[in-house]
Design an enzyme around this catalytic site. Sequence first.
Site, PDB file in Angstrom:
ATOM      1  N   HIS A  16       0.829  -1.204   0.000  1.00 44.50           N
ATOM      2  CA  HIS A  16       0.000   0.000   0.000  1.00 44.50           C
ATOM      3  C   HIS A  16       0.863   1.253   0.000  1.00 44.50           C
ATOM      4  CE1 HIS A  16      -3.954  -1.651   0.200  1.00 44.50           C
ATOM      5  NE2 HIS A  16      -3.812  -2.220   1.374  1.00 44.50           N
ATOM      6  N   CYS A  38       0.323   1.962  -5.859  1.00 49.87           N
ATOM      7  CA  CYS A  38      -0.569   2.882  -6.563  1.00 49.87           C
ATOM      8  C   CYS A  38       0.081   4.243  -6.757  1.00 49.87           C
ATOM      9  CB  CYS A  38      -1.860   3.079  -5.769  1.00 49.87           C
ATOM     10  SG  CYS A  38      -2.871   1.601  -5.660  1.00 49.87           S
ATOM     11  N   ARG A  90      -0.179   2.601 -11.673  1.00 45.91           N
ATOM     12  CA  ARG A  90       0.773   1.882 -10.849  1.00 45.91           C
ATOM     13  C   ARG A  90       2.166   2.479 -11.035  1.00 45.91           C
ATOM     14  NH1 ARG A  90      -3.385   0.891  -9.377  1.00 45.91           N
ATOM     15  NH2 ARG A  90      -4.448  -1.099  -9.076  1.00 45.91           N
TER      16      ARG A  90
END
Length: 255
Positions: A163, A237, A246
């Site tokens: 993340h 991300c 990405r």
Amino acid sequence: MLFVCAETVVTCGVLVLLLVVHQLWWTNLEARAEALDQVRALEQEWGVAQEGAVPLPGRTLGDQRPEEETPGGEAPADGDSVVGDPPAGSPVGSSGAPAPPGSGTSRPSGSDAFAVLRIPRLGLTAPVAHGVSKRSVLDKGYVGHYPGTADPGRVGNFALAGHRNTHGEPFRYINRLQPGDEISVRTRARTYVYRVDQILRQTAPRDVGVIRPVPRSLVKPSYGYDAPGTFLTLTTCTPEFSSTYRLVVWAKLVR
């Protein structure tokens, strides 16, 4: 009537504020604590003194620097950090990615950590677990190992996802990596050191070429490699608080 409407607006505002606080602060607090506990458990189990094993206070698992506050009023998007979609029947779950063929030993999805990732430039220490499921891996603040990609130190592509915002945000600052920066991966057997070689600042979420055994972007073919090697790939991300694209970092094994 006016009073009721005003009270409703205030109540909704408070609820939104609480949601933002939960996403930006509480999920990070929980995930970082769990991930750090996992790192300590692994190192205790291995019973070895590791270089740099003690994380810097307040900088473990992608902590923000004091001068860099989260942009006010922006609620994070609940986006995935992985590349691609899972094939039908995939054990990875709805946030997983297809396993590139022939790239390594397949691993089950799950939260069992098997390695410790360290990036000195970012002050980052995080556990690496099998699979890229949000619920059982990424949302715990772990870095996830794409199923079917190579094992650490093996020829092929050891591909990882993490993340960038919320839930520990271990890859919050990987955009700051530069060619030549070192990344270490500690396993029970030994420590592998990779050196950052290429950075793809933006590509499509379905660009599965970046995690293939010989990684090359299918969207931007000028990025990637032509010959087999021993690669490490980091994906997350971009831009921040979004899952639109990405960001990909490639490194090569040096020792």
